[in-house]
Design a protein around this motif. Sequence first.
Motif, PDB file in Angstrom:
ATOM      1  N   GLU A  34      27.244 -25.071  22.224  1.00  0.00           N
ATOM      2  CA  GLU A  34      26.674 -24.711  20.931  1.00  0.00           C
ATOM      3  C   GLU A  34      26.759 -23.202  20.675  1.00  0.00           C
ATOM      4  OE1 GLU A  34      22.725 -26.139  20.384  1.00  0.00           O
ATOM      5  OE2 GLU A  34      23.288 -28.252  20.506  1.00  0.00           O
ATOM      6  N   ILE A  37      13.668 -32.881  28.143  1.00  0.00           N
ATOM      7  CA  ILE A  37      14.059 -31.720  27.338  1.00  0.00           C
ATOM      8  C   ILE A  37      12.973 -31.376  26.321  1.00  0.00           C
ATOM      9  CG2 ILE A  37      15.724 -30.931  25.586  1.00  0.00           C
ATOM     10  CD1 ILE A  37      17.895 -32.388  27.084  1.00  0.00           C
ATOM     11  N   GLY A  38      12.907 -30.113  25.947  1.00  0.00           N
ATOM     12  CA  GLY A  38      11.935 -29.658  24.954  1.00  0.00           C
ATOM     13  C   GLY A  38      10.591 -29.367  25.588  1.00  0.00           C
ATOM     14  N   GLU A  47      13.038 -26.273  21.630  1.00  0.00           N
ATOM     15  CA  GLU A  47      13.543 -27.620  21.376  1.00  0.00           C
ATOM     16  C   GLU A  47      14.742 -28.021  22.242  1.00  0.00           C
ATOM     17  OE1 GLU A  47      14.408 -27.468  17.232  1.00  0.00           O
ATOM     18  OE2 GLU A  47      12.305 -27.131  16.656  1.00  0.00           O
ATOM     19  N   LYS A  48      15.541 -27.052  22.664  1.00  0.00           N
ATOM     20  CA  LYS A  48      16.823 -27.380  23.288  1.00  0.00           C
ATOM     21  C   LYS A  48      16.860 -27.224  24.810  1.00  0.00           C
ATOM     22  CE  LYS A  48      19.335 -27.806  19.369  1.00  0.00           C
ATOM     23  NZ  LYS A  48      20.241 -28.918  19.040  1.00  0.00           N
ATOM     24  N   THR A  49      15.876 -26.519  25.384  1.00  0.00           N
ATOM     25  CA  THR A  49      15.961 -26.206  26.812  1.00  0.00           C
ATOM     26  C   THR A  49      15.236 -27.232  27.672  1.00  0.00           C
ATOM     27  OG1 THR A  49      14.005 -24.771  26.757  1.00  0.00           O
ATOM     28  CG2 THR A  49      16.141 -23.753  26.287  1.00  0.00           C
ATOM     29  N   TYR A 100      14.698 -22.594  18.958  1.00  0.00           N
ATOM     30  CA  TYR A 100      15.845 -23.128  19.691  1.00  0.00           C
ATOM     31  C   TYR A 100      15.475 -23.323  21.161  1.00  0.00           C
ATOM     32  CZ  TYR A 100      20.617 -23.753  21.371  1.00  0.00           C
ATOM     33  OH  TYR A 100      21.755 -24.266  21.946  1.00  0.00           O
ATOM     34  N   THR A 117      17.954 -19.535  29.305  1.00  0.00           N
ATOM     35  CA  THR A 117      18.450 -19.564  27.925  1.00  0.00           C
ATOM     36  C   THR A 117      18.003 -18.317  27.167  1.00  0.00           C
ATOM     37  OG1 THR A 117      18.425 -21.985  27.938  1.00  0.00           O
ATOM     38  CG2 THR A 117      18.557 -20.904  25.794  1.00  0.00           C
ATOM     39  N   CYS A 145      22.286 -30.380  29.897  1.00  0.00           N
ATOM     40  CA  CYS A 145      21.618 -29.489  28.954  1.00  0.00           C
ATOM     41  C   CYS A 145      22.315 -28.130  28.923  1.00  0.00           C
ATOM     42  CB  CYS A 145      20.153 -29.334  29.351  1.00  0.00           C
ATOM     43  SG  CYS A 145      19.169 -28.354  28.205  1.00  0.00           S
ATOM     44  N   ILE A 189      24.194 -26.420  25.605  1.00  0.00           N
ATOM     45  CA  ILE A 189      23.819 -25.123  25.043  1.00  0.00           C
ATOM     46  C   ILE A 189      25.010 -24.168  25.058  1.00  0.00           C
ATOM     47  CG2 ILE A 189      22.379 -23.074  25.381  1.00  0.00           C
ATOM     48  CD1 ILE A 189      20.187 -24.963  26.438  1.00  0.00           C
TER      49      ILE A 189
END
Length: 222
Positions: free
Chosen positions: A55, A193-194, A183-185, A180, A18, A48, A52
């Motif tokens: 988004e 996650i996170g 929290e998102k990966t 980001y 990411t 996940c 992403i």
Amino acid sequence: MLKDEKAIVVFSGGQDSTTCLFWALKTFKEVEVVTFNYNQRHKNEIECAKAIAQEVNVRHHLLDMQLLNQLAPSALTRNDIDIKDGGDGEQLSTFVPGRNLIFLSFAAVLASQVNAKHMITGVSETDFSGYPDCRDAFIKSLNVTINLSMDQEFVIHTPLMWLDKEETWKLADELDVLDYVREKTLTCYEGVIGDGCGECPACKLRKNGLEKYLASQKGVKK
């Protein structure tokens, strides 16, 4: 100029890939991502990555590589193999033989189809956990082999090759995506996650790097 060119990011939805995605978005004119379904231990990884990509608004390719699961038993491809660090010179149980070799080779075929010259992968020799296919020599060798096999001039970029986890968090911060990425990966071998489970080798490496980076920033940012 790279800003005029197109790139493919090998993308798992984890911290490293990411961070590489956001690096690519600032480096190239157009970016697409490719995720591989090798029947990995946690399908959360694929979901996940999808989330992403949606988004960030990049085209997401999902390739079926389930044969790898059959050929390369590992803690990441088998629920009956424990996740543990290697001991006495043994390879980590999470090493999937041939994974980066196969992923980057197929990424090159995809890149050829979508007219992308550049490929980005989040491997690191600094924090490579003993995985031989994360080393700089391997990537350089494979880059030459892919170009010879397809008679094209691909370039494999490894923005994290000489960064440890602390420095990888620093790069995410410089790209304005530290929160980001945090929290998102999904980096956790247990599929959380996170910040993850906090106990598996991937979580410990990620957590230690983050704590070192945040500590280094105390009193720096106001």
